[in-house]
Motif scaffolding. Sequence first.
Motif, PDB file in Angstrom:
ATOM      1  N   ARG A 137      72.177   9.800  65.258  1.00  0.00           N
ATOM      2  CA  ARG A 137      73.142   9.970  66.365  1.00  0.00           C
ATOM      3  C   ARG A 137      74.377  10.101  66.070  1.00  0.00           C
ATOM      4  NH1 ARG A 137      68.985   7.029  71.064  1.00  0.00           N
ATOM      5  NH2 ARG A 137      70.675   5.356  69.522  1.00  0.00           N
ATOM      6  N   THR A 139      77.558  11.177  68.255  1.00  0.00           N
ATOM      7  CA  THR A 139      78.245  11.605  69.104  1.00  0.00           C
ATOM      8  C   THR A 139      79.350  11.748  69.828  1.00  0.00           C
ATOM      9  OG1 THR A 139      77.830  12.099  71.625  1.00  0.00           O
ATOM     10  CG2 THR A 139      76.756   9.764  70.566  1.00  0.00           C
ATOM     11  N   TYR A 141      79.985  11.295  72.325  1.00  0.00           N
ATOM     12  CA  TYR A 141      80.048  10.591  74.079  1.00  0.00           C
ATOM     13  C   TYR A 141      78.928   9.477  74.143  1.00  0.00           C
ATOM     14  CZ  TYR A 141      80.678  15.580  74.752  1.00  0.00           C
ATOM     15  OH  TYR A 141      81.090  17.086  74.805  1.00  0.00           O
ATOM     16  N   ALA A 544      74.635  17.221  72.976  1.00  0.00           N
ATOM     17  CA  ALA A 544      75.402  15.695  73.074  1.00  0.00           C
ATOM     18  C   ALA A 544      75.400  15.161  71.774  1.00  0.00           C
ATOM     19  CB  ALA A 544      73.756  14.815  73.846  1.00  0.00           C
ATOM     20  N   TRP A 545      74.573  15.599  70.887  1.00  0.00           N
ATOM     21  CA  TRP A 545      74.906  14.967  68.906  1.00  0.00           C
ATOM     22  C   TRP A 545      75.115  16.243  68.255  1.00  0.00           C
ATOM     23  CZ3 TRP A 545      69.212  13.443  68.871  1.00  0.00           C
ATOM     24  CH2 TRP A 545      68.853  12.509  69.598  1.00  0.00           C
TER      25      TRP A 545
END
Length: 607
Positions: A137, A139, A141, A544-545
């Motif tokens: 995961r 990212t 963000y 997102a990823w």
Amino acid sequence: MDMPSLSRRDALAGLAASVALAALPAAAVAVPPTPAASLLDRLAWQLLELEPPEATRLGLDTGPHAALRGRLEDRSPAGVEARRGFLSQALADLARVPRGGLDDPTLTSLAVTESAFRTALDGMKLPYGVATIGSWRNTPYAVIQNVGAWLDVPELLDGDQPVRNADDAEAYLERISAMAAQLDGETVRSRMARERGLVPPSFLLDKTIAGLTGTLAEAPLPGGPLIGPLVRKAGTVPGPWSDRAARIVRSRVLPALERQLAELRAQRAVATDAAGLLSRPHGSEWYAWGLRAGTTTRRTPAEIHAIGIAQLADLQKQTDSILRSFGLTDGTIAERATALQHRPGIAFSNDDEGRRQIVAYMQGRIDAIRPRLPRAFRRLVKGNLEIRRMPLAQEAGAPAAYGGPGSLDGSIPGRILVNLGDPSIHNKVTIPDLVFHEGIPGHVWQGEYAQQLPLIRSILAFNAYSEGWALYAEQLADELGLYDDDPAGRLGYLMGLSWRAVRLVIDTGIHAMGWSREQALVEFTAATGLPRSNAESEVDRYCAWPGQACGYKLGQTEIVAQRDRAKAALGARFDLRDFNQAVVDGGNVPLDVLGGKVTRYIAMAKG
């Protein structure tokens, strides 16, 4: 049952070979670990200190490590800096290990650990994001629709967190309390990123704000995502656990959630609908790293984009043939595939009874493949698996399902967590390849083999291998005959491959070529025939990823290429069971390390 206070390596050795060890004299068992093995074990436990929920997932937060059960990882800037320090020191320690005389498994574990740590450290040198080690995961963000404590803590509490006695209940309360600091750490990093010009796309923020608002409303409720699991799990454990949890949530967690929500709203006020990293500061630099982490290759966005287009064209020819066999000849592939999924006997009802039938159908496919596994593997693991609905708060930003292995001692089964928020995304076309991918012989199956390796190997994950293996598992299901009498399932299998091929096109299109969300949605639905709601969940995940979605098809493509190489080298001596065993026994590795493992398998098979 708690595991005894042994090293994880000793515990696994006992589980894997208890009969053989019992037959040996005591002196033969008491073999001191090598310096390399000791270092790998030490690094694993240091990593678990940084990532305590991982110890809970593996069932290792017991005995001298019981304190980990009440802790969460530090997601503040100081926590990121602590990870950087750990990685720098670990890489220096690994570089000093003499390689001479070490066996192949140990050399592989050293190479794998070094690769994972170096990639993670390079990511943490970027201006923002990447606070995890050995995770898929990645990212830019700190908080988004599918990343953050607001999702991770409820999932942990509802799933792996045990509550069998008063000590466990106290640890549960400690974790709820620790959630406040974790949320604030994320909020600080989000604010720092905003001040540098990094703001997520507006449509992702809308999902995140809606989800976080729902969590704020539900968190203080007795049946909510933080208190509800404790009420359910505590059972007969005496104590005012629910009341104490409610006080912690009201006094600590809710204010932290409100602070995070305020930051997300500040981001939304300046956000645009630009989907990818190309328009964001340091975006190209971050995406190059994201592709490296997600694929364990150095392929460029242009190369990956071209591979996706070529593979997608071939798969759509096969899909068209099956659709014609159903009498569906008019319209695009997507239109015809969608029409088939709505036929009676293919779709499930959009209600709780439909949800129950979906889970039952998934279980039936798992039951069907189990007897065929001896044709694909020399040595079978248990395949300890349950299928459950994922937490409600997670469903809006989550994929159709995901899965992984359970705890090392078997007390927590592997799971397929299925997204049932919109039952229409599941039907008899889409379910078979989903459960083979997430469950058996996919993530849950492969994960049980990985858990027999040194502890560090159970923690570190390489997206291209793990997702490539899961996609290869779908191919094995086809080769084992699971679709011979199931043309709808075969269509879903081909659609699934198309889905993963178009990911190469869309992920690179979004982040390297400036595609809009709408352009990505059009490409996705045209290639897969999946519902719009599914398309939105997928495309938003790619936003997102960045880079993660490219690991699936590139990983499977590499495994198949290595199998073809082994077939060519061995001829009549090639055995599918031996190849699969070599790949799965080698554990989760970068793709270049996989090539070396297959080279050694070929040499051994030749004698």
